[in-house]
Motif scaffolding. Structure first.
Motif, PDB file in Angstrom:
ATOM      1  N   THR A   1      31.238 -12.710  22.003  1.00 51.44           N
ATOM      2  CA  THR A   1      31.103 -13.652  20.889  1.00 51.44           C
ATOM      3  C   THR A   1      30.093 -13.132  19.868  1.00 51.44           C
ATOM      4  OG1 THR A   1      31.577 -15.478  22.404  1.00 51.44           O
ATOM      5  CG2 THR A   1      30.658 -16.049  20.268  1.00 51.44           C
ATOM      6  N   SER A   2      28.982 -12.579  20.358  1.00 50.96           N
ATOM      7  CA  SER A   2      27.960 -12.029  19.459  1.00 50.96           C
ATOM      8  C   SER A   2      28.506 -10.860  18.655  1.00 50.96           C
ATOM      9  CB  SER A   2      26.736 -11.579  20.274  1.00 50.96           C
ATOM     10  OG  SER A   2      26.142 -12.672  20.949  1.00 50.96           O
ATOM     11  N   ILE A   3      29.263 -10.005  19.322  1.00 48.69           N
ATOM     12  CA  ILE A   3      29.864  -8.860  18.617  1.00 48.69           C
ATOM     13  C   ILE A   3      30.863  -9.340  17.565  1.00 48.69           C
ATOM     14  CG2 ILE A   3      31.785  -7.288  19.064  1.00 48.69           C
ATOM     15  CD1 ILE A   3      30.185  -5.585  20.592  1.00 48.69           C
ATOM     16  N   LEU A   4      31.680 -10.338  17.930  1.00 53.03           N
ATOM     17  CA  LEU A   4      32.678 -10.845  16.992  1.00 53.03           C
ATOM     18  C   LEU A   4      32.020 -11.441  15.753  1.00 53.03           C
ATOM     19  CD1 LEU A   4      35.233 -12.481  19.461  1.00 53.03           C
ATOM     20  CD2 LEU A   4      35.569 -10.427  18.066  1.00 53.03           C
ATOM     21  N   LEU A   5      30.921 -12.169  15.955  1.00 47.42           N
ATOM     22  CA  LEU A   5      30.193 -12.734  14.811  1.00 47.42           C
ATOM     23  C   LEU A   5      29.684 -11.629  13.895  1.00 47.42           C
ATOM     24  CD1 LEU A   5      28.082 -15.627  16.393  1.00 47.42           C
ATOM     25  CD2 LEU A   5      29.917 -15.854  14.718  1.00 47.42           C
ATOM     26  N   ALA A   6      29.140 -10.572  14.518  1.00 48.89           N
ATOM     27  CA  ALA A   6      28.614  -9.465  13.722  1.00 48.89           C
ATOM     28  C   ALA A   6      29.729  -8.744  12.969  1.00 48.89           C
ATOM     29  CB  ALA A   6      27.873  -8.485  14.636  1.00 48.89           C
ATOM     30  N   ILE A   7      30.877  -8.580  13.614  1.00 50.15           N
ATOM     31  CA  ILE A   7      32.015  -7.929  12.956  1.00 50.15           C
ATOM     32  C   ILE A   7      32.491  -8.748  11.760  1.00 50.15           C
ATOM     33  CG2 ILE A   7      34.439  -7.274  13.236  1.00 50.15           C
ATOM     34  CD1 ILE A   7      33.772  -6.507  16.124  1.00 50.15           C
ATOM     35  N   VAL A   8      32.567 -10.070  11.947  1.00 46.41           N
ATOM     36  CA  VAL A   8      32.981 -10.956  10.850  1.00 46.41           C
ATOM     37  C   VAL A   8      31.998 -10.852   9.689  1.00 46.41           C
ATOM     38  CG1 VAL A   8      33.250 -13.375  10.171  1.00 46.41           C
ATOM     39  CG2 VAL A   8      34.236 -12.572  12.323  1.00 46.41           C
ATOM     40  N   PHE A   9      30.700 -10.837   9.998  1.00 50.62           N
ATOM     41  CA  PHE A   9      29.683 -10.709   8.942  1.00 50.62           C
ATOM     42  C   PHE A   9      29.876  -9.398   8.189  1.00 50.62           C
ATOM     43  CE2 PHE A   9      25.714  -9.283   7.160  1.00 50.62           C
ATOM     44  CZ  PHE A   9      25.177 -10.433   6.586  1.00 50.62           C
ATOM     45  N   ARG A  10      30.093  -8.303   8.938  1.00 50.29           N
ATOM     46  CA  ARG A  10      30.257  -6.985   8.299  1.00 50.29           C
ATOM     47  C   ARG A  10      31.439  -6.982   7.346  1.00 50.29           C
ATOM     48  NH1 ARG A  10      29.959  -1.275   9.157  1.00 50.29           N
ATOM     49  NH2 ARG A  10      31.171  -0.392   7.437  1.00 50.29           N
ATOM     50  N   GLN A  11      32.558  -7.593   7.765  1.00 47.61           N
ATOM     51  CA  GLN A  11      33.751  -7.579   6.916  1.00 47.61           C
ATOM     52  C   GLN A  11      33.548  -8.451   5.673  1.00 47.61           C
ATOM     53  OE1 GLN A  11      35.510  -5.174   8.295  1.00 47.61           O
ATOM     54  NE2 GLN A  11      34.098  -5.513  10.007  1.00 47.61           N
ATOM     55  N   ALA A  12      32.799  -9.545   5.830  1.00 47.68           N
ATOM     56  CA  ALA A  12      32.615 -10.484   4.717  1.00 47.68           C
ATOM     57  C   ALA A  12      31.534 -10.046   3.739  1.00 47.68           C
ATOM     58  CB  ALA A  12      32.288 -11.879   5.272  1.00 47.68           C
ATOM     59  N   PHE A  13      30.427  -9.485   4.264  1.00 42.81           N
ATOM     60  CA  PHE A  13      29.263  -9.217   3.407  1.00 42.81           C
ATOM     61  C   PHE A  13      28.824  -7.756   3.408  1.00 42.81           C
ATOM     62  CE2 PHE A  13      28.897 -13.579   5.102  1.00 42.81           C
ATOM     63  CZ  PHE A  13      28.987 -14.296   3.914  1.00 42.81           C
ATOM     64  N   GLY A  14      29.464  -6.917   4.234  1.00 42.24           N
ATOM     65  CA  GLY A  14      29.064  -5.518   4.295  1.00 42.24           C
ATOM     66  C   GLY A  14      27.911  -5.291   5.253  1.00 42.24           C
ATOM     67  N   TYR A  15      27.572  -4.037   5.443  1.00 44.41           N
ATOM     68  CA  TYR A  15      26.473  -3.693   6.353  1.00 44.41           C
ATOM     69  C   TYR A  15      25.136  -3.969   5.676  1.00 44.41           C
ATOM     70  CZ  TYR A  15      23.565  -1.036   9.581  1.00 44.41           C
ATOM     71  OH  TYR A  15      22.603  -0.667  10.495  1.00 44.41           O
ATOM     72  N   PRO A  16      24.218  -4.695   6.336  1.00 44.88           N
ATOM     73  CA  PRO A  16      22.910  -5.015   5.732  1.00 44.88           C
ATOM     74  C   PRO A  16      21.970  -3.815   5.778  1.00 44.88           C
ATOM     75  CG  PRO A  16      23.053  -5.963   7.930  1.00 44.88           C
ATOM     76  CD  PRO A  16      24.399  -5.360   7.641  1.00 44.88           C
ATOM     77  N   THR A  17      22.172  -2.881   4.873  1.00 47.97           N
ATOM     78  CA  THR A  17      21.429  -1.620   4.880  1.00 47.97           C
ATOM     79  C   THR A  17      19.918  -1.831   4.835  1.00 47.97           C
ATOM     80  OG1 THR A  17      23.285  -0.612   3.681  1.00 47.97           O
ATOM     81  CG2 THR A  17      21.219   0.617   3.738  1.00 47.97           C
ATOM     82  N   ALA A  18      19.477  -2.856   4.132  1.00 47.84           N
ATOM     83  CA  ALA A  18      18.039  -3.104   3.998  1.00 47.84           C
ATOM     84  C   ALA A  18      17.369  -3.398   5.336  1.00 47.84           C
ATOM     85  CB  ALA A  18      17.806  -4.268   3.037  1.00 47.84           C
TER      86      ALA A  18
END
Length: 331
Positions: free
Chosen positions: A41-58
């Motif tokens: 579930t944690s991985i899926l949430l992170a994947i969804v965030f990445r697709q929606a907002f991109g990788y948080p490079t900062a």
């Protein structure tokens, strides 16, 4: 909130994985999600965030700390769950069968992946996860195999979801099989992917079934130690002429062994009233693993799943079905 976290890249990145892990663990308590588990579930949430907002490079410094350092700490603490004494005293026969499961899982998956021309690294990670103990095994061997974070995350997500499907399928077909609850437990422990999947499948069949299932599964977890050292030796032989690819000794596995000994012979024998302590450590371990999985999930691109993971997934599915039939015939 993201702007605030980005002001402190190291602590902000750790805090971000903390938030994703907390959300994943809470979601895992909801109907339906509890079968998937907190890590997936944690991985899926992170994947969804990445697709929606991109990788948080900062936040990259803190994210890397979570995916690498916290992951190793969690693997070390995971050793407390392994009671070596129980496995060696009561499960030697199951230990041998568990070794067979690991060998078949790795050999068959890699043969199929070569035939399917699948991504080698993801196939290898899935093979180890299928044979040993799912996400924890993948997390343990990924530094040895020098896998990319994206490959590790994809493998963890795949095995968690597939293992959940198999665990539910076992609970459906189990009552119709001509075997005892103890045999059903052994079958679950020898063939299913993660400890959570084994518990999911065996618990409905009763305490005796669950006990045998966990004993069989713990034998496979114990075999993660020699398997890891074999992989270290193999990787060093493979890259003996490449100084840039030398494999560092996985010192965190020594910590895993030490924690296993402490959990077995100190907390289990000297301090017999340590159940609540071990439960607390187990919860902390799960949370740290969920934080690490969140960091890994942020590296996943959906396009990569289509291009890199579909063929390894097919190889793993075929292997998992074969293992189910093979281990059933050994009962």
């Amino acid at each position: 909130m993201y702007t605030f976290l980005s002001r402190y890249p190291f602590f902000g990145g750790i805090g971000f994985t903390f938030i994703l892990a907390a959300m994943g663990i809470l979601l895992a308590e909801l109907p339906g999600f509890q079968y998937i588990g907190a890590l997936a579930t944690s991985i899926l949430l992170a994947i969804v965030f990445r697709q929606a907002f991109g990788y948080p490079t900062a936040l990259q410094p803190g994210l890397q700390f979570s995916t690498k350092k916290l992951l190793r700490v969690a693997i070390i603490l995971f050793g407390l769950k392994l009671n070596i004494d129980v496995v060696l005293n009561e499960g030697l026969g199951l230990l041998a069968k568990g070794a067979g499961t690991i060998i078949v899982a790795i050999v068959v998956t890699m043969v199929l992946s070569r035939w399917l021309k699948a991504n080698w690294m993801i196939s290898m990670l899935l093979a180890v996860g299928t044979g040993v103990c799912g996400a924890a095994a993948i997390a343990a061997v990924s530094p040895i195999l020098k896998s990319k974070e994206e490959d590790t995350a994809l493998s963890v997500g795949i095995i968690a979801l597939v293992g959940t499907v198999f665990g539910i399928a076992y609970t459906i077909v189990g009552p119709f099989l001509p075997i005892t609850p103890e045999q059903y437990g052994i079958w679950s422990g020898l063939s299913l992917h993660e400890i959570a999947h084994v518990a999911l499948a065996a618990e409905p069949a009763g305490e005796d079934s669950l006990g045998m299932a966990l004993l069989a599964k713990l034998g496979r977890v114990l075999l993660l130690i020699p398997l890891s050292f074999i992989l270290v030796f193999w990787m060093r032989r493979k890259h003996h002429d490449d100084t840039q690819a030398q494999v560092n000794f996985p010192w965190f596995l020594i910590g895993f062994i030490i924690m296993s000994v402490v959990g077995t012979y100190v907390l289990g024998e000297v301090i017999p009233t340590s159940d609540s302590f071990l439960t607390g450590v187990s919860n902390i371990t799960t949370f740290l693993l969920a934080m690490a999985m969140s960091g890994l999930g942020l590296n996943v691109s959906i396009a990569s799943i289509k291009s890199k993971a579909m063929r390894p997934l097919v190889a793993m599915l075929i292997t998992s079905v074969l293992l189910s039939f093979m281990t059933y015939l050994t009962l």
